[in-house]
Design an enzyme around this catalytic site. Structure first.
Site, PDB file in Angstrom:
ATOM      1  N   ARG A   8       0.838  -1.214   0.000  1.00  0.00           N
ATOM      2  CA  ARG A   8       0.000   0.000   0.000  1.00  0.00           C
ATOM      3  C   ARG A   8       0.869   1.259   0.000  1.00  0.00           C
ATOM      4  NH1 ARG A   8      -2.183   2.282   4.527  1.00  0.00           N
ATOM      5  NH2 ARG A   8      -2.308   0.301   5.625  1.00  0.00           N
ATOM      6  N   TYR A  32     -14.407  16.592 -17.006  1.00  0.00           N
ATOM      7  CA  TYR A  32     -14.840  15.192 -16.973  1.00  0.00           C
ATOM      8  C   TYR A  32     -15.953  15.089 -15.911  1.00  0.00           C
ATOM      9  CZ  TYR A  32     -14.669  10.188 -16.048  1.00  0.00           C
ATOM     10  OH  TYR A  32     -14.998   8.881 -15.862  1.00  0.00           O
ATOM     11  N   ASP A  69      -5.320  18.118 -15.706  1.00  0.00           N
ATOM     12  CA  ASP A  69      -5.660  16.724 -16.022  1.00  0.00           C
ATOM     13  C   ASP A  69      -5.201  16.509 -17.462  1.00  0.00           C
ATOM     14  OD1 ASP A  69      -6.922  14.384 -16.935  1.00  0.00           O
ATOM     15  OD2 ASP A  69      -8.676  14.673 -15.651  1.00  0.00           O
ATOM     16  N   LYS A  80      -6.908   5.315 -19.751  1.00  0.00           N
ATOM     17  CA  LYS A  80      -7.133   5.726 -21.138  1.00  0.00           C
ATOM     18  C   LYS A  80      -5.848   5.535 -21.955  1.00  0.00           C
ATOM     19  CE  LYS A  80     -10.955   6.929 -19.063  1.00  0.00           C
ATOM     20  NZ  LYS A  80     -11.176   8.267 -18.548  1.00  0.00           N
TER      21      LYS A  80
END
Ligand SMILES: *Cc1c(COP(=O)(O)O)cnc(C)c1O
Length: 399
Positions: free
Chosen positions: A57, A115, A189, A214
């Site tokens: 983690r 988005y 972004d 993406k």
């Protein structure tokens, strides 16, 4: 002393990994934790006196290698180093970064055509935590300079360029300068463009976020995100503790898939751009198409700006069918070669009709306000042979 152990114990223990010659490809470290040779070694790793991994983690060699690679691509040729973390999704990259940078009472300044998930995160998760959102036309430099001077609680400027669905671009150099003069963190972004097409850090942005789901992965087989920043201390002290404590980390398998995808980022992007340009030009001359939004077309309002700040014009485009909603649905049902899927940036061509798919539950007025008209179709142009993509569109348009 070497004691003999039972069958069950032999199932559980050993044998030790034989450190052999270096693997040619990045190994997948499918381990939740790392062992120490001694208490002393463990203590030194825990306190940061000695490099090493503890628990996946917090990081893991597979995850860290890919985070570093994305940071290198975002700072490639810029003359400074950038630092990266990999997260479980694009959304967790955005939430982790913002929770690391802002506190209750602070505000974010951004645009209306973000988005959809990002707008929802700001409204439904951050606003109830008293982190406000101010929306403005970020292309209006004067208005935002004024806004930032008036409201000193705006601490972060967040933008997307090119933005959905019209592929409108924002002047990154101008925006970053205004944001920085007002003492804001500037966040871009860069999912739509990727560092192959543009590097926001070079224009003055402090941070870049990605949905690696993406283009960076490019094959549609993993969900993950990335945070890249220039200020190593801020990354370590403000961002990393949030990632670690919210548990928004990536995992080794998804990291490895991104790594595999990144190897071909340049060649994929070259082909995405070449195909998209041809498809856009073809659509623009079609009698059933009212308008095509692609920054590579001279008719696009951001064409000159895109030429200035991007290497090429990308693989995303949208177009407006003359027949509205019914024409949109009919067109989508005739599509055969391209896939109807609500994602983008994959090697295969993906097509989306927002009015009947992603934005079905959004009230029509709100949709229209954001440029999502009834006949609007979004295309994520893939790397196939362009004749096949155009052939499918031609068939679906019923010419
Ligand atoms: C997809 C996307 C996101 C969210 O990423 P996930 O990986 O789906 O969480 C954020 N920003 C943009 C521009 C996107 O396209």
């Amino acid at each position: 002393m070497k004691r003999t152990i039972g069958f069950g114990s032999s199932c559980v223990h050993g044998p030790e990994e034989k450190r052999t010659t270096k693997p040619h490809q990045l190994p997948i470290y499918a381990t939740s934790s790392f062992e120490f040779e001694s208490i002393e070694e463990g203590m030194e790793v825990f306190t940061g006196q000695r490099p090493g991994h503890l628990y996946s983690r917090f990081g893991n060699p597979t995850i860290d290698a890919v985070a570093e690679k994305i940071a290198r691509l975002e700072s490639h040729g810029l003359g400074f180093e950038a630092f990266g973390y990999l997260t479980s999704s694009g959304m967790s990259a955005i939430s982790t970064l913002i929770l690391g940078l802002l506190k209750p009472g602070d505000k974010i300044l951004s645009q209306g055509n973000l988005y959809g998930g990002t707008t929802d995160l700001f409204r439904k998760v951050l606003e109830p935590l008293n982190i406000g959102l101010v929306l403005a036309r970020l292309s209006d430099s004067e208005a935002i300079t004024h806004l930032l001077a008036q409201d000193r609680t705006i601490k972060l400027l967040y933008f997307e360029t090119p933005a959905n669905p019209t592929l409108e671009c924002l002047d990154m150099a101008a925006l970053c300068q205004i944001g920085q003069q007002a003492g804001c963190h500037v966040v871009a972004d860069n999912t739509f463009a990727t560092p192959y097409l543009q590097q926001p850090l070079g224009f003055g942005a402090d941070f870049v976020v990605h949905s690696t789901t993406k283009y960076l992965n490019g094959h549609g087989n993993s969900t993950a995100g990335a945070i890249v920043g220039k200020d190593q201390a801020l990354m370590k002290e403000a961002i990393f503790p949030r990632l670690k404590l919210l548990g928004t980390n990536c995992n080794a398998w998804d990291a490895w898939l991104i790594h595999n995808g990144l190897k071909t980022l340049e060649v994929r992007m070259e082909r995405h751009c070449r195909n998209a340009q041809q498809v856009a030009e073809w659509l623009e001359s079609h009698p059933k198409v009212a308008r095509v939004n692609y920054p590579g077309l001279k008719s696009h309002s951001s064409h000159e700006l895109a030429k200035k700040q991007m290497r090429d014009f990308g693989g995303m485009l949208s177009f407006e069918l003359k027949g509205g909603l019914e024409a949109g649905k009919e067109f989508m049902n005739r599509i055969e070669f391209c896939s109807l899927a609500p994602t983008m940036g994959d090697v295969d061509t993906l097509i989306l009709h927002p009015a009947s798919m992603s934005h079905l539950n959004v009230p029509r007025e709100i949709r229209l306000e954001n440029g999502i008209t009834d006949g609007l179709v979004r295309l994520s142009v893939g790397i196939e042979n362009v004749e096949d993509i155009i052939g499918d569109l031609e068939w679906a348009l019923g010419s």
